[in-house]
Write a protein that holds these residues in place. Structure first.
Motif, PDB file in Angstrom:
ATOM      1  N   PRO A 153     -54.729  47.498  51.347  1.00 51.84           N
ATOM      2  CA  PRO A 153     -54.629  47.766  52.608  1.00 51.84           C
ATOM      3  C   PRO A 153     -55.092  46.393  53.057  1.00 51.84           C
ATOM      4  O   PRO A 153     -54.975  45.755  52.594  1.00 51.84           O
ATOM      5  CB  PRO A 153     -55.839  48.583  52.347  1.00 51.84           C
ATOM      6  CG  PRO A 153     -56.465  48.245  51.225  1.00 51.84           C
ATOM      7  CD  PRO A 153     -55.780  47.926  50.413  1.00 51.84           C
ATOM      8  N   ASP A 154     -54.415  46.447  54.328  1.00 55.52           N
ATOM      9  CA  ASP A 154     -54.691  44.458  54.517  1.00 55.52           C
ATOM     10  C   ASP A 154     -56.463  45.180  55.930  1.00 55.52           C
ATOM     11  O   ASP A 154     -57.022  45.479  56.780  1.00 55.52           O
ATOM     12  CB  ASP A 154     -53.677  44.693  56.245  1.00 55.52           C
ATOM     13  CG  ASP A 154     -54.396  43.386  57.207  1.00 55.52           C
ATOM     14  OD1 ASP A 154     -55.334  42.665  56.683  1.00 55.52           O
ATOM     15  OD2 ASP A 154     -53.438  42.593  57.218  1.00 55.52           O
ATOM     16  N   THR A 155     -57.370  45.031  55.078  1.00 54.83           N
ATOM     17  CA  THR A 155     -58.689  45.341  55.358  1.00 54.83           C
ATOM     18  C   THR A 155     -59.648  44.640  56.763  1.00 54.83           C
ATOM     19  O   THR A 155     -59.320  45.647  56.955  1.00 54.83           O
ATOM     20  CB  THR A 155     -59.626  45.130  54.483  1.00 54.83           C
ATOM     21  OG1 THR A 155     -59.608  45.099  52.868  1.00 54.83           O
ATOM     22  CG2 THR A 155     -61.412  45.159  54.440  1.00 54.83           C
ATOM     23  N   GLU A 156     -59.190  43.579  56.795  1.00 53.75           N
ATOM     24  CA  GLU A 156     -59.411  42.821  58.088  1.00 53.75           C
ATOM     25  C   GLU A 156     -58.900  43.931  58.856  1.00 53.75           C
ATOM     26  O   GLU A 156     -59.650  43.855  60.351  1.00 53.75           O
ATOM     27  CB  GLU A 156     -58.650  41.418  58.274  1.00 53.75           C
ATOM     28  CG  GLU A 156     -60.018  41.053  57.559  1.00 53.75           C
ATOM     29  CD  GLU A 156     -61.865  40.366  57.626  1.00 53.75           C
ATOM     30  OE1 GLU A 156     -62.033  40.811  58.573  1.00 53.75           O
ATOM     31  OE2 GLU A 156     -62.724  40.960  56.566  1.00 53.75           O
ATOM     32  N   ASP A 157     -57.509  43.493  59.354  1.00 54.16           N
ATOM     33  CA  ASP A 157     -56.449  44.452  60.606  1.00 54.16           C
ATOM     34  C   ASP A 157     -57.688  46.596  60.521  1.00 54.16           C
ATOM     35  O   ASP A 157     -57.529  46.474  61.687  1.00 54.16           O
ATOM     36  CB  ASP A 157     -55.601  44.204  59.983  1.00 54.16           C
ATOM     37  CG  ASP A 157     -54.484  45.681  60.906  1.00 54.16           C
ATOM     38  OD1 ASP A 157     -54.844  45.313  62.153  1.00 54.16           O
ATOM     39  OD2 ASP A 157     -54.057  46.258  60.791  1.00 54.16           O
ATOM     40  N   LEU A 158     -57.434  46.923  59.438  1.00 46.86           N
ATOM     41  CA  LEU A 158     -58.367  47.845  59.631  1.00 46.86           C
ATOM     42  C   LEU A 158     -60.120  47.969  59.606  1.00 46.86           C
ATOM     43  O   LEU A 158     -59.992  48.449  60.804  1.00 46.86           O
ATOM     44  CB  LEU A 158     -58.047  48.721  58.417  1.00 46.86           C
ATOM     45  CG  LEU A 158     -57.270  49.034  57.124  1.00 46.86           C
ATOM     46  CD1 LEU A 158     -57.363  49.342  55.836  1.00 46.86           C
ATOM     47  CD2 LEU A 158     -56.779  50.220  58.080  1.00 46.86           C
ATOM     48  N   LYS A 159     -60.400  47.243  59.328  1.00 47.57           N
ATOM     49  CA  LYS A 159     -61.443  46.548  60.422  1.00 47.57           C
ATOM     50  C   LYS A 159     -61.864  46.297  61.518  1.00 47.57           C
ATOM     51  O   LYS A 159     -63.000  47.144  62.474  1.00 47.57           O
ATOM     52  CB  LYS A 159     -62.642  45.135  58.716  1.00 47.57           C
ATOM     53  CG  LYS A 159     -63.838  44.817  59.621  1.00 47.57           C
ATOM     54  CD  LYS A 159     -64.216  43.985  58.999  1.00 47.57           C
ATOM     55  CE  LYS A 159     -65.616  43.568  59.081  1.00 47.57           C
ATOM     56  NZ  LYS A 159     -66.946  41.769  58.152  1.00 47.57           N
ATOM     57  N   ALA A 160     -60.930  45.526  61.976  1.00 48.51           N
ATOM     58  CA  ALA A 160     -60.850  45.372  63.616  1.00 48.51           C
ATOM     59  C   ALA A 160     -60.446  46.430  63.526  1.00 48.51           C
ATOM     60  O   ALA A 160     -60.839  47.386  65.210  1.00 48.51           O
ATOM     61  CB  ALA A 160     -59.527  44.197  63.914  1.00 48.51           C
ATOM     62  N   LYS A 161     -59.349  47.657  63.728  1.00 50.69           N
ATOM     63  CA  LYS A 161     -59.111  48.541  64.260  1.00 50.69           C
ATOM     64  C   LYS A 161     -60.539  50.255  64.689  1.00 50.69           C
ATOM     65  O   LYS A 161     -60.532  49.836  65.881  1.00 50.69           O
ATOM     66  CB  LYS A 161     -58.307  48.901  64.180  1.00 50.69           C
ATOM     67  CG  LYS A 161     -57.169  48.453  63.905  1.00 50.69           C
ATOM     68  CD  LYS A 161     -55.695  49.555  63.041  1.00 50.69           C
ATOM     69  CE  LYS A 161     -54.654  49.142  63.293  1.00 50.69           C
ATOM     70  NZ  LYS A 161     -53.411  49.933  62.502  1.00 50.69           N
ATOM     71  N   ILE A 162     -61.344  49.959  63.535  1.00 55.01           N
ATOM     72  CA  ILE A 162     -62.437  50.125  63.663  1.00 55.01           C
ATOM     73  C   ILE A 162     -64.068  50.277  64.560  1.00 55.01           C
ATOM     74  O   ILE A 162     -64.062  50.933  65.824  1.00 55.01           O
ATOM     75  CB  ILE A 162     -63.377  50.611  62.183  1.00 55.01           C
ATOM     76  CG1 ILE A 162     -62.424  51.695  61.755  1.00 55.01           C
ATOM     77  CG2 ILE A 162     -64.892  51.114  62.266  1.00 55.01           C
ATOM     78  CD1 ILE A 162     -62.778  51.242  59.735  1.00 55.01           C
ATOM     79  N   LEU A 163     -63.819  48.713  64.637  1.00 52.57           N
ATOM     80  CA  LEU A 163     -64.863  48.012  65.289  1.00 52.57           C
ATOM     81  C   LEU A 163     -64.151  48.052  67.480  1.00 52.57           C
ATOM     82  O   LEU A 163     -65.007  48.401  67.678  1.00 52.57           O
ATOM     83  CB  LEU A 163     -64.716  46.135  65.383  1.00 52.57           C
ATOM     84  CG  LEU A 163     -66.101  46.647  64.505  1.00 52.57           C
ATOM     85  CD1 LEU A 163     -65.961  44.761  64.182  1.00 52.57           C
ATOM     86  CD2 LEU A 163     -67.205  46.712  64.917  1.00 52.57           C
ATOM     87  N   GLY A 164     -62.807  48.076  66.924  1.00 51.60           N
ATOM     88  CA  GLY A 164     -62.564  48.108  68.430  1.00 51.60           C
ATOM     89  C   GLY A 164     -62.471  49.939  68.780  1.00 51.60           C
ATOM     90  O   GLY A 164     -63.000  49.914  69.889  1.00 51.60           O
ATOM     91  N   PHE A 165     -62.423  50.983  68.265  1.00 49.96           N
ATOM     92  CA  PHE A 165     -62.565  52.043  68.461  1.00 49.96           C
ATOM     93  C   PHE A 165     -64.092  52.561  68.802  1.00 49.96           C
ATOM     94  O   PHE A 165     -64.132  52.831  70.196  1.00 49.96           O
ATOM     95  CB  PHE A 165     -61.465  52.969  67.301  1.00 49.96           C
ATOM     96  CG  PHE A 165     -62.141  54.474  67.893  1.00 49.96           C
ATOM     97  CD1 PHE A 165     -61.376  54.785  68.574  1.00 49.96           C
ATOM     98  CD2 PHE A 165     -63.103  54.944  67.224  1.00 49.96           C
ATOM     99  CE1 PHE A 165     -60.844  56.100  68.865  1.00 49.96           C
ATOM    100  CE2 PHE A 165     -62.999  56.592  67.692  1.00 49.96           C
ATOM    101  CZ  PHE A 165     -62.182  57.141  67.976  1.00 49.96           C
ATOM    102  N   ILE A 166     -64.972  51.654  67.928  1.00 45.89           N
ATOM    103  CA  ILE A 166     -66.082  51.699  68.234  1.00 45.89           C
ATOM    104  C   ILE A 166     -66.881  51.243  69.757  1.00 45.89           C
ATOM    105  O   ILE A 166     -67.308  51.814  70.117  1.00 45.89           O
ATOM    106  CB  ILE A 166     -67.484  51.592  67.150  1.00 45.89           C
ATOM    107  CG1 ILE A 166     -66.790  52.986  65.419  1.00 45.89           C
ATOM    108  CG2 ILE A 166     -68.846  52.115  67.424  1.00 45.89           C
ATOM    109  CD1 ILE A 166     -67.513  51.981  64.458  1.00 45.89           C
ATOM    110  N   MET A 167     -66.370  50.112  69.961  1.00 49.20           N
ATOM    111  CA  MET A 167     -66.946  49.798  70.655  1.00 49.20           C
ATOM    112  C   MET A 167     -66.088  50.081  72.258  1.00 49.20           C
ATOM    113  O   MET A 167     -66.228  49.770  73.419  1.00 49.20           O
ATOM    114  CB  MET A 167     -66.491  48.204  70.561  1.00 49.20           C
ATOM    115  CG  MET A 167     -67.119  47.880  69.859  1.00 49.20           C
ATOM    116  SD  MET A 167     -66.872  45.536  69.203  1.00 49.20           S
ATOM    117  CE  MET A 167     -66.990  44.903  70.860  1.00 49.20           C
ATOM    118  N   GLY A 168     -65.258  51.447  72.202  1.00 46.59           N
ATOM    119  CA  GLY A 168     -64.435  51.509  73.168  1.00 46.59           C
ATOM    120  C   GLY A 168     -63.402  51.753  73.353  1.00 46.59           C
ATOM    121  O   GLY A 168     -62.264  50.971  75.183  1.00 46.59           O
ATOM    122  N   ASN A 169     -62.186  51.202  72.131  1.00 53.13           N
ATOM    123  CA  ASN A 169     -60.327  51.458  72.070  1.00 53.13           C
ATOM    124  C   ASN A 169     -60.354  49.775  72.695  1.00 53.13           C
ATOM    125  O   ASN A 169     -58.861  49.856  73.130  1.00 53.13           O
ATOM    126  CB  ASN A 169     -60.481  52.328  73.462  1.00 53.13           C
ATOM    127  CG  ASN A 169     -60.284  54.071  72.818  1.00 53.13           C
ATOM    128  OD1 ASN A 169     -60.320  54.154  71.997  1.00 53.13           O
ATOM    129  ND2 ASN A 169     -60.363  54.964  73.449  1.00 53.13           N
TER     130      ASN A 169
END
Length: 814
Positions: free
Chosen positions: A249-265
């Motif tokens: 996986p690209d862990t940093e990319d996944l992390k950014a997607k999760i945080l972006g989603f939690i913070m309101g897309n």
């Protein structure tokens, strides 16, 4: 009170029940109760659509929705009082009747006024801010036209012939419909597991929970059923994020997607400066969110993806248990005997039971050898479908010679699954093994796969290649999916089946293999390759999957027979391997960058000696100049530039034998360079989703061989050059969603070969030139209703298809 909270509860359901009871109880309330019931039934789907968008509303709109929510709550309380009221208390009943009438009028007024404005504003807002995703707003039939330009086919005519691409679209839709209609077959044995996982997700306070089970046991199927469950979707208010992690996986990319989603897309990139937040504190109004991490392979990968945020639950799906992280884990149970037989029969016979003419004993023997493993039952069952009894008996013997599947399910699964591949014809088997060249859990563009098969296998053309894909899909060895990206149709494969392709391809000496493949992304090339680099590699297909590569990371290798090179990477800069110069027979080069930004390519001059190169696919890179001095051009037939930075790279390009040019989602393409007009053999030009393109070259008439011209979703394009009417071979023209295009060329009637026009959502075209009545070959037009009657008037016998306007928001989840 938020509207999402109100409609997620039971109040609205109880109110509807009470209104029905009231309308039956008394004539005094019948009209008002029925009117209010009808209004609520009309209101509910619209409110649900607003709620499902997951967008925080402006204060004034939230205020209006809160008011109507409060009105409906009062309606619920009033309905309850009405049901308890005595029919003889005339005065009180009269008061209740007036109040109900007032509530009914308030709700009806809201539906007819503010709510309609909300919906129109939302649609306008979405369409304005997401123009680069216009293609997902189309009906399913439009996927055919999206694919036509990307494939070299002659099926764009209006004559009614069915092409293999049409068949591909039909196939995808049919599979999706069958999956929906027969979900009970597809999730046999998961009912108990679904109940347990729902209890774990909804009924515990644990923020991190898990699902574990061996490969092929149905973990992903189970979790996908979970997130489709109405109760689960309602509980989380549609705030559900599904991500596939995989082995590399690209862990940093996944992390950014999760945080972006939690913070309101919010859209965050891996390099974004993430806000400093203390996730441990108690939020005043935590939003319920479910994050599903599928196919997790290691604790070191998992830990950076976990966030201890109130209201945010993470479901980890893996072959392993991470007991230090997940307090509660559900172990996926294998199928029972009856369920195993039903699933096998569904794949082998198309029904849940053993048909009367089948050998029941033989069927049960094979089911027993599959040992209740869903993937094995589906794949082996599909491989035996419509086969003679002798093949069935032979398969049973092969399975019985394998070791008993006990605790070593994983170790023996590949050997058992290999039986289904051995049932394939040699040509289809080789095409299946080619699938191991693509990264795990990534969608494979249909065009790329078909092109590889055509270039590397003798006597396979595009129609035959799709027939092979159709057979693999029939046997559950691949899945065709409609894609929300630029590829339209993609191919996916279960990771166990990909492992099987790799397992069967890696037999023998590394230098003698016909495919040299990296199973997952690594920071460097395999050491085994380095140890054997003193001898030539005989591989026809070479697939490499790394991060950033510099000159020090490559070593010399010779590939005298290589015909396809696939370079998968994730980095902002990438040096092409110097050993490309040692691939004299290379026909297809595919570069796909999986990072968040376009990569700068270095060492592009290494391609200058590739005299046999026929196909080039570049994705998410900054394209270097494609001039004859730096790039081979004599035999190049197809160029595809996807999500690239063009950088004027085509200005000096002259490819005398180029047949197809595809440019998709390239946001720095402002003018189509005039050099394209000198590609006299070009028969397919596809410029799609290039939202800043505003001008075409004036000499397009020089493309005398052009048959397909697609200018889809180019919103700034205002006119077509007049000399487009001199394209004597043009059969198919697509100008859909060119919303600034003001009209068709006056002399369009000169296009004697034109068979089909697609002009959906061309809102500025309000009439047609008189010459349209002179189009002799035109058989079909797809357009909006406003312009359709002009076509019917100009050509009474023309088949005019009015495009269905659909506002499908599913792609917002991706």
């Amino acid at each position: 009170m938020a509207v999402a909270d109100f409609f997620a509860g039971e109040i609205i359901t109880e109110l509807l029940k009470n209104l029905i009871a009231i309308s039956k109880k008394s004539w005094q309330f019948k009209d008002s109760a029925n009117g209010l019931k009808d209004s609520i039934e009309q209101l509910l789907p619209i409110i649900q659509e607003i709620k499902y968008s997951g967008v925080e509303l402006p204060a004034i709109r939230q205020f209006q929705l809160d008011r109507i929510s409060e009105t409906l709550r009062k309606g619920h309380e009033l309905a309850h009082k009405v049901l308890l009221s005595s029919r003889y208390n005339i005065y009180k009943n009269l008061q209740y009747a007036r109040k109900m009438e007032t509530i009914e009028k308030t709700v009806a007024k809201f539906i007819q006024g503010p709510l309609q404005a909300h919906i129109l504003a939302d649609v306008h807002h979405i369409r304005f801010q997401t123009t680069e995703r216009f293609d997902r707003l189309e009906g399913s039939s439009y996927r055919l036209e999206q694919t036509l330009g990307a494939m070299k086919i002659g099926a764009c005519s209006g004559g009614g012939g069915v092409s293999w691409v049409e068949e591909a679209v039909r196939r995808v839709e049919e599979e999706g419909r069958m999956q929906w209609e027969s979900s009970s077959e597809l999730v046999l044995g998961l009912g108990f597991g679904l109940k347990k996982v729902k209890e774990m997700v909804l009924g515990t306070d644990d923020l991190f929970v898990g699902i574990s089970g061996i490969g092929g046991s149905g973990k992903t199927t189970l979790v996908k059923e979970l997130i489709k469950d109405d109760h689960v979707r309602s509980y989380f208010g549609e705030r559900i994020l599904f991500l596939t992690v995989s082995q590399s996986p690209d862990t940093e990319d996944l992390k950014a997607k999760i945080l972006g989603f939690i913070m309101g897309n919010q859209v965050l990139s891996p390099s974004s400066v993430l806000p400093q937040m203390n996730f441990q504190f108690e939020w005043r109004n935590p939003t319920k969110t479910l994050v599903v991490l599928d196919d997790v392979w290691s604790l070191s990968t998992l830990q950076p993806l976990l966030f201890n945020i109130p209201g945010c639950k993470t479901l980890v799906v893996s072959r392993f248990k991470f007991q230090t992280v997940t307090k509660t884990t559900y172990d996926v149970e294998l199928l029972g005997e009856d369920e195993a037989v039903s699933l096998f029969c569904h794949s082998a016979f198309g029904q849940k039971f053993i048909p009367p003419g089948a050998d029941k004993k033989l069927v049960k023997q094979i089911v027993d050898e599959c040992k209740r493993l869903p993937l094995a039952l589906k794949v082996i069952g599909s491989s035996l479908r419509d086969q003679p009894e002798m093949i069935w008996a032979n398969a049973s013997k092969r399975l019985s010679r394998g070791e008993s599947i006990g605790e070593s399910h994983e170790n023996n699964l590949l050997d058992r699954m290999a039986i289904s591949v051995k049932c394939l014809s040699p040509r289809v088997r080789e095409c299946f093994l080619d699938l191991g060249a693509f990264p795990e859990d990534k969608k494979i563009p249909l065009d790329v796969l078909i092109n590889i098969w055509v270039e590397t296998h003798d006597h396979i053309d595009e129609e035959q290649a799709f027939a092979i894909l159709h057979e693999l899909s029939d046997k559950n060895l691949v899945t065709l999916v409609k894609d929300a990206s630029c590829y339209d149709i993609s191919v996916t494969q279960h990771d166990v089946l990909r492992d099987l392709a790799l397992h069967l391809s890696n037999n023998g000496s590394v230098n003698q293999r016909s495919r040299l493949l990296m199973p997952r992304r690594e920071i460097e090339l395999p050491r085994e390759w380095d140890r054997h680099s003193d001898e030539p590699f005989q591989a026809r297909i070479v697939s490499i999957h790394t991060g950033e590569m510099t000159e020090m990371d490559w070593f010399e290798m010779e590939f005298p027979k290589a015909e396809v090179l696939i370079l998968n990477f994730a980095s902002n800069e990438y040096l092409l391997p110097p050993f490309i110069r040692n691939m004299p027979k290379l026909k297809a080069l595919i570069l796909i960058n999986y990072s968040a930004f376009n990569a700068i390519l270095h060492g592009f001059s290494v391609l200058s000696n590739l005299g046999n190169l026929r196909s080039l696919w570049l994705e998410k890179v900054s394209v270097p100049p494609l001039s004859p001095a730096t790039f081979p051009s004599k035999k190049l037939r197809k160029i595809s530039l996807i999500l690239c930075k063009i950088n004027n790279s085509l200005d000096q390009s002259v490819f005398p034998r180029l047949l197809e040019l595809t440019i998709d989602h390239c946001d720095d393409l402002f003018e189509l360079p005039a050099s394209i007009c000198w590609m006299h053999m070009l028969n397919n030009l596809s410029i799609t989703n290039c939202h800043h393109l505003w001008q075409l070259p004036v000499d397009l008439s020089k493309l005398k061989s052009l048959q397909i011209l697609r200018l889809y979703a180019c919103p700034y394009l205002q006119k077509l050059p007049p000399d487009i009417c001199e394209l004597c071979c043009l059969k198919y023209l697509n100008i859909s969603q060119c919303c600034s295009l003001r009209g068709l060329p006056l002399d369009i009637g000169k296009l004697a070969s034109l068979e089909k026009i697609d002009m959906r959502e061309c809102s500025q075209i309000r009439n047609l030139p008189n010459s349209t009545a002179a189009l002799p070959s035109l058989g079909r037009v797809v357009c909006d209703e406003e312009i359709s009657w002009f076509w019917k008037k100009a050509l009474p016998d023309l088949h005019v298809q009015v495009a269905e306007k659909r506002f499908d928001l599913d792609w917002l989840d991706e």
